[in-house]
Design a protein around this motif. Structure first.
Motif, mmCIF file in Angstrom:
data_model
loop_
_atom_site.group_PDB
_atom_site.id
_atom_site.type_symbol
_atom_site.label_atom_id
_atom_site.label_comp_id
_atom_site.label_asym_id
_atom_site.label_seq_id
_atom_site.Cartn_x
_atom_site.Cartn_y
_atom_site.Cartn_z
ATOM 1 N N PHE B 63 -8.210 -17.608 46.384
ATOM 2 C CA PHE B 63 -8.724 -18.238 47.597
ATOM 3 C C PHE B 63 -7.617 -19.046 48.291
ATOM 4 O O PHE B 63 -7.427 -18.957 49.503
ATOM 5 C CB PHE B 63 -9.912 -19.153 47.261
ATOM 6 C CG PHE B 63 -10.370 -19.960 48.436
ATOM 7 C CD1 PHE B 63 -11.254 -19.431 49.367
ATOM 8 C CD2 PHE B 63 -9.899 -21.266 48.635
ATOM 9 C CE1 PHE B 63 -11.667 -20.170 50.469
ATOM 10 C CE2 PHE B 63 -10.306 -22.012 49.729
ATOM 11 C CZ PHE B 63 -11.192 -21.457 50.652
ATOM 12 N N TYR B 64 -6.874 -19.803 47.493
ATOM 13 C CA TYR B 64 -5.842 -20.661 48.091
ATOM 14 C C TYR B 64 -4.624 -19.881 48.564
ATOM 15 O O TYR B 64 -3.906 -20.303 49.453
ATOM 16 C CB TYR B 64 -5.434 -21.767 47.105
ATOM 17 C CG TYR B 64 -6.568 -22.728 46.860
ATOM 18 C CD1 TYR B 64 -7.041 -23.550 47.881
ATOM 19 C CD2 TYR B 64 -7.206 -22.778 45.621
ATOM 20 C CE1 TYR B 64 -8.109 -24.415 47.674
ATOM 21 C CE2 TYR B 64 -8.268 -23.636 45.399
ATOM 22 C CZ TYR B 64 -8.711 -24.450 46.428
ATOM 23 O OH TYR B 64 -9.781 -25.300 46.233
ATOM 24 N N ALA B 65 -4.379 -18.716 47.930
ATOM 25 C CA ALA B 65 -3.228 -17.911 48.353
ATOM 26 C C ALA B 65 -3.539 -17.101 49.600
ATOM 27 O O ALA B 65 -2.642 -16.672 50.318
ATOM 28 C CB ALA B 65 -2.804 -16.975 47.226
ATOM 29 N N CYS B 66 -4.824 -16.890 49.864
ATOM 30 C CA CYS B 66 -5.242 -16.028 50.979
ATOM 31 C C CYS B 66 -5.142 -16.773 52.302
ATOM 32 O O CYS B 66 -5.696 -17.864 52.445
ATOM 33 C CB CYS B 66 -6.683 -15.569 50.741
ATOM 34 S SG CYS B 66 -7.346 -14.656 52.163
ATOM 35 N N PRO B 67 -4.450 -16.200 53.287
ATOM 36 C CA PRO B 67 -4.327 -16.884 54.585
ATOM 37 C C PRO B 67 -5.601 -16.840 55.419
ATOM 38 O O PRO B 67 -5.696 -17.560 56.407
ATOM 39 C CB PRO B 67 -3.208 -16.112 55.286
ATOM 40 C CG PRO B 67 -2.527 -15.303 54.234
ATOM 41 C CD PRO B 67 -3.585 -15.007 53.217
ATOM 42 N N GLU B 68 -6.554 -16.025 55.076
ATOM 43 C CA GLU B 68 -7.761 -15.913 55.904
ATOM 44 C C GLU B 68 -8.869 -16.831 55.383
ATOM 45 O O GLU B 68 -9.170 -16.809 54.177
ATOM 46 C CB GLU B 68 -8.243 -14.453 55.925
ATOM 47 C CG GLU B 68 -7.382 -13.535 56.772
ATOM 48 C CD GLU B 68 -7.354 -13.954 58.245
ATOM 49 O OE1 GLU B 68 -8.424 -14.265 58.810
ATOM 50 O OE2 GLU B 68 -6.246 -13.970 58.839
ATOM 51 N N PRO B 69 -9.486 -17.589 56.249
ATOM 52 C CA PRO B 69 -10.500 -18.543 55.791
ATOM 53 C C PRO B 69 -11.697 -17.871 55.119
ATOM 54 O O PRO B 69 -12.237 -18.390 54.138
ATOM 55 C CB PRO B 69 -10.952 -19.242 57.077
ATOM 56 C CG PRO B 69 -9.847 -19.035 58.048
ATOM 57 C CD PRO B 69 -9.210 -17.724 57.691
ATOM 58 N N TRP C 12 -14.831 -20.781 52.341
ATOM 59 C CA TRP C 12 -14.600 -21.182 53.736
ATOM 60 C C TRP C 12 -14.988 -22.650 53.969
ATOM 61 O O TRP C 12 -16.171 -22.980 53.961
ATOM 62 C CB TRP C 12 -15.475 -20.285 54.615
ATOM 63 C CG TRP C 12 -15.028 -20.096 56.020
ATOM 64 C CD1 TRP C 12 -14.440 -21.023 56.813
ATOM 65 C CD2 TRP C 12 -15.162 -18.913 56.810
ATOM 66 N NE1 TRP C 12 -14.186 -20.500 58.051
ATOM 67 C CE2 TRP C 12 -14.626 -19.202 58.072
ATOM 68 C CE3 TRP C 12 -15.678 -17.642 56.553
ATOM 69 C CZ2 TRP C 12 -14.587 -18.258 59.101
ATOM 70 C CZ3 TRP C 12 -15.656 -16.706 57.586
ATOM 71 C CH2 TRP C 12 -15.117 -16.999 58.846
ATOM 72 N N CYS C 37 0.847 -14.732 56.310
ATOM 73 C CA CYS C 37 1.406 -15.910 56.988
ATOM 74 C C CYS C 37 0.963 -17.198 56.306
ATOM 75 O O CYS C 37 -0.197 -17.323 55.887
ATOM 76 C CB CYS C 37 0.935 -15.914 58.443
ATOM 77 S SG CYS C 37 1.340 -17.432 59.325
ATOM 78 N N GLY C 40 -2.315 -19.769 57.745
ATOM 79 C CA GLY C 40 -3.720 -19.678 57.339
ATOM 80 C C GLY C 40 -3.958 -20.428 56.040
ATOM 81 O O GLY C 40 -4.973 -21.115 55.875
ATOM 82 N N VAL C 41 -3.013 -20.303 55.116
ATOM 83 C CA VAL C 41 -3.139 -20.997 53.828
ATOM 84 C C VAL C 41 -3.184 -22.506 54.049
ATOM 85 O O VAL C 41 -4.055 -23.212 53.539
ATOM 86 C CB VAL C 41 -1.960 -20.620 52.906
ATOM 87 C CG1 VAL C 41 -2.010 -21.443 51.628
ATOM 88 C CG2 VAL C 41 -1.974 -19.122 52.613
ATOM 89 N N LYS C 44 -6.392 -23.784 55.510
ATOM 90 C CA LYS C 44 -7.463 -23.906 54.528
ATOM 91 C C LYS C 44 -7.290 -25.158 53.675
ATOM 92 O O LYS C 44 -8.265 -25.857 53.376
ATOM 93 C CB LYS C 44 -7.508 -22.651 53.631
ATOM 94 C CG LYS C 44 -8.112 -21.454 54.363
ATOM 95 C CD LYS C 44 -7.803 -20.145 53.657
ATOM 96 C CE LYS C 44 -8.600 -19.927 52.396
ATOM 97 N NZ LYS C 44 -8.318 -18.573 51.832
ATOM 98 N N ILE C 199 1.487 -23.782 45.366
ATOM 99 C CA ILE C 199 0.373 -23.890 46.319
ATOM 100 C C ILE C 199 -0.545 -25.045 45.914
ATOM 101 O O ILE C 199 -1.012 -25.808 46.751
ATOM 102 C CB ILE C 199 -0.412 -22.560 46.402
ATOM 103 C CG1 ILE C 199 0.454 -21.504 47.116
ATOM 104 C CG2 ILE C 199 -1.724 -22.752 47.163
ATOM 105 C CD1 ILE C 199 -0.144 -20.112 47.138
#
Lengths: 354, 82, 479
Positions: B63-69, C12, C37, C40-41, C44, C199
């Motif tokens: 989840f944290y590595a993924c750039p998409e919310p 989300w 990119c 986005g990270v 979040k 991260i």
């Protein structure tokens, strides 16, 4: 009645405070620094904010931030500093943010000098930043008007969500004259559009990007519809003895006082001369000038520039009457004698014989 | 909006394939290595990440590595629910 | 992260919109960012921290110019889009107007470290209570891969096609190191979006920086080394490795400053209208009570409607002399103007002012042909004597001016103003001696009128007796 002998720059800041402005961001520059100094002295004692910014560019962006938050906010500078603020001014307009910008004009181009001048008419009235926009531009000619027009600038800026400018000069800023101050504004307009860090405003966006050309075109159309409304009702001017005038003098700010002195002299010699002094440079009193072109036989414009406002007078008169020009620049100021001579020269022959 | 499947009993990862841009960062970061790239293209034209179906420990790193919310949801049921 | 029916669900965050309604066209559930990119990270991580700190509604997010220009598509809070590099200045304006707000300035490397360098430096130095997230990917992403101030030596970009040459373009700018030399910032850390360890370290740093603002501690910045696969022209997993192998050695990770624990919270109060305060403040300003109708009755014709020039050297109180005279006239309901020579001219060297007194509104406050000249020193006399109108009055300080005026067509009044002032023990009241002498000579206003005006307009009560004496001696010095 208690009155005060007050400097124009001080009257202006006081007018701003009376209008409910509690926030000032600016950078020192002669001859406007006194406004910042007054703000630094007055605002914090009222619980307001004064920040001397790192540069003019930052000052206007701090204004952008405070305006986004719904504050009545101002900045003041002088010509070269105003050039630097142009970026932020364009953004303020793009985001439809109200703010008040003071320009105490000095001689240019370049570093020029600190003497009074009116060479910033183009950059303020015609736009000095990028894109299509107008600024509401008010031109005081006395300390009393420095106060009154500063107050009006805040009111108009909020009413139309557009920056408003008080365009003045070193002399009007430095001179003292009696001023009667109105009571302070006790209620400010609601700004539902602002970001106030509340649940109700968390959905608000302050923004000047409109990537889609159609969307931006629509935005500009809306801006100019707003500008048409402003032009219809907000033009302000002062007239002096125009009823029977063969020649109408046109000048704003400090120059109008010199013209008035010259007018008094030539009237006593029997020349029928009047004066129109634009108080708003935008919207410009074009309609009234057009009407005066029905009765007057000529116009004479005087400015502390090589001729900037004269273009708007010529557009208004539209070739129906000759428009003469007398300018001094670089910080030089015409003497009343000099203006009398200019009036004699511009005075219409037919008027002389009548 | 991600719809969380409340019927899930064990630790799991839900991937919205139509929001995945196929960057593979979730696959790289996954400690048990239970994610892989699908051979099929999604509607965006990317090979989306998919869950192989078992051994997810719900660590959440994907989840944290993924750039998409919205592309990844990680669910770790409480002990009682397991 | 949230708890739902006893389960832990990582999903989300609420602080990001779940439908990006401001984003044009289709795909309003996915971002405009390229695959892999770092933006986005980071979005979040920030949004999750906003959720957990419960600050969403009071957060104001500043979107910069750069790839994150559309930050306002995503962040579900107050949003302000700002000019390139100016977010810290805009943030200053927002935060000072709304001290309870949480201001996030989100900036890229071109924005923060090139065009906006002075803005970030000074906001940090003022200790503005804002949180800056600085995305350093060593390239200009949005405009198509040009050199950034953080571009590495030898790195090829579209404006360094042969690789960045240090001798030509300088060194990669290390902003965290630079800003951590300042006293005001409370927290500065550099993190990287690479593997799990880094991260999660970034996640902690983001929360810590926002928490510092919630606690009113002051300025914080997290610099985030972030992959830009498209800009670097490499696969996302390769880009992540490139951060490790190339960016991290040039921009070492770590906490550069952390004084959060030792700084006292400082929360400004919001600006208020405070109408009573305004009335009170301005009530203290010196006013004069206007009395009667202005009249020149009993005053010689040649002294009426005077155009006065007062000149001396800086420090002689020339401007004050003019303003006092103007106030005396104003009190008698005359129209008056006072206009100084200003700027460098008024510092050190000569100072002069113009005073016009009239029964009618004054048109021009400029006095180019005075009817009255008060000269307090030699250079002033030399400069302005030629301009005095024939028949005018010339009052001069005979203590400092040994060579009497040469004009024969004007009325000359010699006043040993400085000598008289010295006798009173204060050289600087020579100006008041001059005023008294001028008024005594012309009869324009009385000594009593000057005294009442001084009472109404001067704040320093302690000086009043001395001032009164000086004016009196002035009046007494002339017939």
């Amino acid at each position: 009645m208690a009155v005060e002998l007050v400097k124009g720059n001080d009257a202006l800041l006081r007018g701003a405070v009376l209008a409910g402005c509690r926030t000032f961001y600016g950078y020192p520059i002669t001859p406007s620094s006194e406004i910042a100094e007054s703000a630094a002295s007055v605002l914090p004692t009222l619980g307001g904010t004064f920040v001397q910014s790192e540069c003019e560019v930052a000052a206007i962006q701090m204004v952008y931030g405070a305006a986004s938050a719904g504050e009545r906010v101002m900045t003041a500078s002088s010509s070269p500093g105003i050039s630097l603020k142009q970026e932020g001014i364009s953004y303020l307009v793009g985001s439809e943010l109200p703010a008040v910008i003071i320009d105490i004009m000095r001689g240019g181009p370049g570093l020029g000098n600190i003497a009074p001048a009116q060479g910033d008419y183009f950059q303020m009235v015609k736009g000095g930043g990028h894109g299509d926009y107008r600024l509401i531009v008010l031109a005081p000619n006395s300390p009393q008007e420095m106060c009154d027009l500063a107050m009006l600038a805040f009111e108009l800026a909020d009413r139309y969500r557009n920056p408003a400018v008080v365009l003045s000069d070193g002399f009007t800023g430095q001179m003292m004259e009696a001023v009667e101050f109105p009571p302070p504004v006790s209620e400010l307009p609601e700004k539902e559009w602002a970001v106030r860090a509340t649940a109700e405003t968390a959905g608000n966006l302050i923004n000047s990007i409109r990537l889609d050309p159609e969307e931006l075109e629509e935005h500009v159309i809306n801006l100019f519809a707003k500008y048409a409304r402003i032009e219809a009702v907000e033009a302000r001017w002062e007239e002096v003895q125009t009823e029977d005038a063969e020649l109408v003098l046109v000048g704003y700010g400090f120059v109008s006082r010199l013209l008035k002195a010259a007018l008094g002299r030539v009237r006593s010699r029997g020349l029928r001369v009047g004066m129109l002094r634009p108080i708003t440079l935008w919207p410009f009193p074009s309609q009234r000038l057009r009407e005066l072109a029905d009765t007057a036989k000529g116009f004479l414009v005087a400015e502390l520039s090589t001729g900037q406002m004269v273009e708007d007078v010529r557009l208004a008169v539209d070739g129906r009457r000759p428009v003469a020009f007398h300018g001094r620049y670089g910080g030089a100021v015409p003497s009343v004698d000099e203006l009398v001579a200019a009036i004699e020269k511009a005075y219409p022959e037919e008027g002389r014989s009548a | 909006m991600t719809v969380v499947d409340k019927t899930v009993k064990g630790p799991t990862v839900l991937i919205q394939e139509d929001l995945c841009k196929g960057c593979g960062l979730c696959i790289d970061i996954c400690p048990p290595g239970v994610l892989r790239q699908d051979s099929k293209l999604n509607h965006l034209g990317f090979h989306p990440a998919i869950y192989t179906g078992q051994w997810c420990n719900a660590c959440g790193l994907c989840f944290y590595a993924c750039p998409e919310p919205g592309a990844i949801v990680v669910i770790k049921p409480s002990r009682e629910e397991r | 992260m949230s708890n739902s029916a006893g389960s832990t669900v990582i999903q989300w965050p609420e602080s990001l919109y779940h439908t990006f309604h401001r984003k044009p066209g289709g795909g309003q559930e996915s971002t405009h960012y390229c695959p892999g990119c770092g933006h986005g990270v980071l979005h979040k991580l920030i949004a999750e921290a906003m959720d957990d700190l419960g600050i969403r509604e009071r957060t104001i997010f500043l979107s910069p110019v750069g790839c994150s220009v559309f930050g306002y598509y995503y962040f579900n809070c107050g949003n302000v889009q700002v000019a390139h590099g100016r977010a810290p200045a805009v943030g200053t304006g927002v935060k000072r107007a709304l001290p309870h707000s949480i201001v996030i300035s989100y900036q890229g490397d071109g924005d923060l470290a090139a065009i906006g360098t002075s803005n970030i430096l000074h906001a940090a130095n003022r200790g503005e209570s804002i949180t800056v997230f600085f995305v350093n990917n060593a390239i200009y992403g949005m405009t198509g891969g040009q050199m950034a101030p953080t571009t590495l030596e030898g790195q090829r970009t579209s404006t360094t096609p042969r690789g960045r040459v240090i001798e030509e373009t300088g060194y990669p700018l290390r902003m965290s190191e630079l800003l951590s030399t300042l006293h005001a910032p409370v927290y500065i850390e550099r993190v990287a979006l690479t593997d799990a360890k880094h991260i999660m370290a970034a996640r902690r740093a983001v929360r810590k920086a926002l928490k510092a603002q919630v606690d009113g501690k002051g300025f914080s910045m997290v610099e985030v080394l972030s992959p830009c696969p498209i800009g670097w022209k490499m696969e996302p997993s390769k880009a992540k490795e490139w951060v490790k192998e190339h960016l991290m050695p040039a921009f070492p990770l770590g906490v550069y400053k952390d004084v959060i624990a030792e700084r006292e919270p400082r929360v400004r109060s919001a600006p208020e209208l405070n109408v009573e305060g305004v009335e009170e403040l301005f009530a203290a300003e010196p006013t004069v009570e206007r009395t009667g109708e202005p009249t020149w009755e009993g005053i010689a014709e040649r002294y009426r409607e005077p155009q006065i020039k007062i000149a001396g050297f800086g420090g002689q109180g020339v401007l004050f002399l003019g303003s006092l005279l103007a106030n005396v006239a104003l009190r008698k309901n005359f129209h008056v103007t006072w206009l100084p020579a200003y700027g460098p001219e008024s510092r050190g060297g000569t100072a002069n002012c113009n005073v016009v007194i009239s029964q009618d509104p004054v048109a021009s406050p400029m006095v180019s042909k005075p009817t009255v000249l008060m000269a307090l020193n030699g250079p002033s006399l030399e400069r302005f004597e030629p301009h005095l109108l024939p028949g005018g009055v010339l009052v001069y300080n005979s203590t400092l001016i040994s060579q009497p005026p040469s004009r024969k067509d004007v009325e000359v009044v010699a006043v040993p103003a400085t000598a008289v002032a010295d006798e009173l023990g204060h050289t600087r009241v020579a100006n008041l001696v001059m005023l008294g002498a001028f008024l005594g000579h012309t009869g324009m206003f009385t000594q009593a009128e000057v005294e009442v005006t001084m009472d109404q307009t001067l704040k320093q009560a302690a000086m009043m007796e001395l001032n009164r004496q000086a004016v009196e001696r002035g009046f007494g010095s002339v017939g």
